[in-house]
Design a protein around this motif. Structure first.
Motif, PDB file in Angstrom:
ATOM      1  N   ARG A 252       0.586  -4.477  -0.621  1.00  0.00           N
ATOM      2  CA  ARG A 252      -0.524  -5.049  -1.386  1.00  0.00           C
ATOM      3  C   ARG A 252      -1.600  -3.992  -1.613  1.00  0.00           C
ATOM      4  O   ARG A 252      -2.186  -3.899  -2.695  1.00  0.00           O
ATOM      5  N   GLY A 253      -1.846  -3.156  -0.606  1.00  0.00           N
ATOM      6  CA  GLY A 253      -2.813  -2.088  -0.757  1.00  0.00           C
ATOM      7  C   GLY A 253      -2.371  -1.071  -1.786  1.00  0.00           C
ATOM      8  O   GLY A 253      -3.183  -0.586  -2.586  1.00  0.00           O
ATOM      9  N   SER A 254      -1.096  -0.744  -1.803  1.00  0.00           N
ATOM     10  CA  SER A 254      -0.591   0.210  -2.782  1.00  0.00           C
ATOM     11  C   SER A 254      -0.698  -0.342  -4.195  1.00  0.00           C
ATOM     12  O   SER A 254      -1.009   0.392  -5.139  1.00  0.00           O
ATOM     13  N   LYS A 255      -0.455  -1.638  -4.357  1.00  0.00           N
ATOM     14  CA  LYS A 255      -0.608  -2.261  -5.683  1.00  0.00           C
ATOM     15  C   LYS A 255      -2.059  -2.141  -6.144  1.00  0.00           C
ATOM     16  O   LYS A 255      -2.335  -1.822  -7.307  1.00  0.00           O
ATOM     17  N   ALA A 256      -3.000  -2.380  -5.235  1.00  0.00           N
ATOM     18  CA  ALA A 256      -4.417  -2.269  -5.580  1.00  0.00           C
ATOM     19  C   ALA A 256      -4.790  -0.832  -5.921  1.00  0.00           C
ATOM     20  O   ALA A 256      -5.578  -0.580  -6.835  1.00  0.00           O
ATOM     21  N   MET A 257      -4.235   0.135  -5.191  1.00  0.00           N
ATOM     22  CA  MET A 257      -4.485   1.548  -5.489  1.00  0.00           C
ATOM     23  C   MET A 257      -3.968   1.927  -6.871  1.00  0.00           C
ATOM     24  O   MET A 257      -4.648   2.599  -7.646  1.00  0.00           O
ATOM     25  N   ALA A 258      -2.747   1.507  -7.162  1.00  0.00           N
ATOM     26  CA  ALA A 258      -2.153   1.844  -8.455  1.00  0.00           C
ATOM     27  C   ALA A 258      -2.965   1.229  -9.594  1.00  0.00           C
ATOM     28  O   ALA A 258      -3.221   1.888 -10.609  1.00  0.00           O
ATOM     29  N   GLY A 259      -3.380  -0.013  -9.424  1.00  0.00           N
ATOM     30  CA  GLY A 259      -4.198  -0.658 -10.437  1.00  0.00           C
ATOM     31  C   GLY A 259      -5.538   0.030 -10.607  1.00  0.00           C
ATOM     32  O   GLY A 259      -6.036   0.189 -11.734  1.00  0.00           O
ATOM     33  N   TRP A 260      -6.123   0.453  -9.499  1.00  0.00           N
ATOM     34  CA  TRP A 260      -7.396   1.172  -9.559  1.00  0.00           C
ATOM     35  C   TRP A 260      -7.236   2.467 -10.358  1.00  0.00           C
ATOM     36  O   TRP A 260      -8.082   2.810 -11.189  1.00  0.00           O
ATOM     37  N   ALA A 261      -6.150   3.187 -10.112  1.00  0.00           N
ATOM     38  CA  ALA A 261      -5.937   4.459 -10.799  1.00  0.00           C
ATOM     39  C   ALA A 261      -5.769   4.260 -12.301  1.00  0.00           C
ATOM     40  O   ALA A 261      -6.336   5.005 -13.112  1.00  0.00           O
ATOM     41  N   VAL A 262      -4.999   3.261 -12.702  1.00  0.00           N
ATOM     42  CA  VAL A 262      -4.806   2.998 -14.125  1.00  0.00           C
ATOM     43  C   VAL A 262      -6.115   2.563 -14.776  1.00  0.00           C
ATOM     44  O   VAL A 262      -6.478   3.024 -15.864  1.00  0.00           O
ATOM     45  N   ALA A 263      -6.852   1.678 -14.109  1.00  0.00           N
ATOM     46  CA  ALA A 263      -8.115   1.187 -14.662  1.00  0.00           C
ATOM     47  C   ALA A 263      -9.152   2.297 -14.786  1.00  0.00           C
ATOM     48  O   ALA A 263     -10.002   2.267 -15.676  1.00  0.00           O
ATOM     49  N   ASN A 264      -9.096   3.278 -13.900  1.00  0.00           N
ATOM     50  CA  ASN A 264     -10.059   4.382 -13.918  1.00  0.00           C
ATOM     51  C   ASN A 264      -9.556   5.609 -14.666  1.00  0.00           C
ATOM     52  O   ASN A 264     -10.247   6.632 -14.700  1.00  0.00           O
ATOM     53  N   ALA A 265      -8.381   5.526 -15.269  1.00  0.00           N
ATOM     54  CA  ALA A 265      -7.803   6.691 -15.939  1.00  0.00           C
ATOM     55  C   ALA A 265      -8.705   7.208 -17.040  1.00  0.00           C
ATOM     56  O   ALA A 265      -8.876   8.427 -17.206  1.00  0.00           O
ATOM     57  N   HIS A 266      -9.299   6.316 -17.800  1.00  0.00           N
ATOM     58  CA  HIS A 266     -10.136   6.716 -18.932  1.00  0.00           C
ATOM     59  C   HIS A 266     -11.327   7.559 -18.484  1.00  0.00           C
ATOM     60  O   HIS A 266     -11.684   8.539 -19.140  1.00  0.00           O
ATOM     61  N   GLY A 267     -11.937   7.199 -17.374  1.00  0.00           N
ATOM     62  CA  GLY A 267     -13.137   7.893 -16.920  1.00  0.00           C
ATOM     63  C   GLY A 267     -12.888   9.048 -15.976  1.00  0.00           C
ATOM     64  O   GLY A 267     -13.787   9.867 -15.757  1.00  0.00           O
ATOM     65  N   MET A 268     -11.683   9.131 -15.392  1.00  0.00           N
ATOM     66  CA  MET A 268     -11.415  10.148 -14.382  1.00  0.00           C
ATOM     67  C   MET A 268     -10.339  11.143 -14.783  1.00  0.00           C
ATOM     68  O   MET A 268      -9.924  11.965 -13.971  1.00  0.00           O
TER      69      MET A 268
END
Length: 318
Positions: A252-268
């Protein structure tokens, strides 16, 4: 109005025919205010969250998606159930439309419109999404039986809002977001590939800060890789690995990490994300996850972008 309309900022079109000039001016003026108040990132919807249990998705700007991802990741890192994440997301949707505001009623600030004068922290702390989400969860879990309360009651006991019934209308959308970031849903983020270098150390430090107390993950520096043959773009890898005894909590933590990375891709400046034998690549496949590796499609043996089941691999443009 569909559920997704609550988060999708769109410029209102002036009516073709109106009864009079004053009505027309009023409509145009109202539309301008609505557009400005809901479109904090200055762009069209960029990400869509979906869930099997919902027929409609939730559209978000890059700013909204990044903040939603952080709220969800903080809750998951604290080991809290989906219900807590849904309450937090619905609250932030009502208070700020998932925007990290530098203003509000009296001294209210941030995603949750928390007030320094009411003991929520300093202005700098409150406008830090990781901090503001964390202290919201801390006060939420202090409420006895919060997970069994109606969402409005749980949120109101934390927020003490002047409009306590307003939180309930966001529950369907918040449930979809929770599934997308921590459950069986999916996050799709379109947009072009990064045109400027990102900062891998910032990506690593932000995720480490969110998951600092989560002992099921560890960060590792990966090798520099060339994005694609014939291209000058290069990527630096940031890898988070689950401990193999982490079980469902680690997944579940890895799913949240992956989602965070995709959501922040535009800004990071994140170019690729690999997780659980699937991958997302900026500017490809209309922003959708693809099976068997971040390069998309069927991966060949030894695909340098494919993640094992116990990994989240993030490739930052450099």
């Amino acid at each position: 109005m569909s559920q997704s309309d609550h988060l999708r900022p769109r410029r209102r079109r002036p009516l073709l025919k109106v009864a009079g000039a004053f009505v027309l001016l009023a409509l145009i003026g109202y539309g301008a205010v609505q557009y400005d108040s809901t479109n904090g990132s200055g762009g069209a919807p960029h990400c869509t969250a979906s869930a099997p249990a919902s027929a409609q998705g939730v559209d978000m700007t890059p700013e909204q998606a990044a903040n939603a991802a952080t709220i969800a990741a903080v809750g998951v890192a604290k080991g809290l159930p989906d219900r807590a994440v849904t309450i937090a997301l619905a609250t932030a949707m009502q208070e700020s439309m998932l925007r990290n505001l530098d203003h509000g009623d009296r001294d209210s600030l941030g995603l949750f419109q928390q007030r320094p004068s009411q003991g929520w922290g300093t202005p700098q702390q409150i406008t830090d999404p990781v901090y503001s989400a964390g202290i919201f969860y801390d006060r939420l879990v202090a409420i006895k039986g919060y997970s069994r309360l109606p969402l409005t009651e749980a949120a109101q006991q934390v927020q003490l809002s002047g409009f306590p019934q307003a939180y309930a209308k966001h529950e369907p959308e918040a449930t979809v977001l929770t599934a997308a970031f921590a459950g069986d849903g999916e996050l799709t983020c379109g947009g072009p590939a990064p045109t400027a270098p990102g900062d891998p150390e910032k990506v690593r430090s932000e995720l480490s800060r969110i998951f600092a107390k989560d002992k099921t993950h560890s960060a590792q520096a990966g090798p520099n890789r060339t994005a694609e043959a014939g291209r000058a773009v290069k990527e630096t890898e940031v890898t988070f690995v689950e401990k193999r005894d982490g079980g469902a909590s680690a997944a579940r933590g890895s799913k949240a990490m992956a989602g965070w990375a995709v959501a922040n891709a535009h800004g990071m400046g994140i170019a690729r994300v690999s997780y659980d034998r699937a991958g997302w690549t900026a500017g490809q496949a209309k922003g959708k996850w693809q099976p068997a590796g971040a390069a998309g499609g069927k991966s060949a043996p030894g695909d340098p972008y494919e993640a094992k089941q116990d990994e989240v691999r993030i490739f930052v443009a450099r």
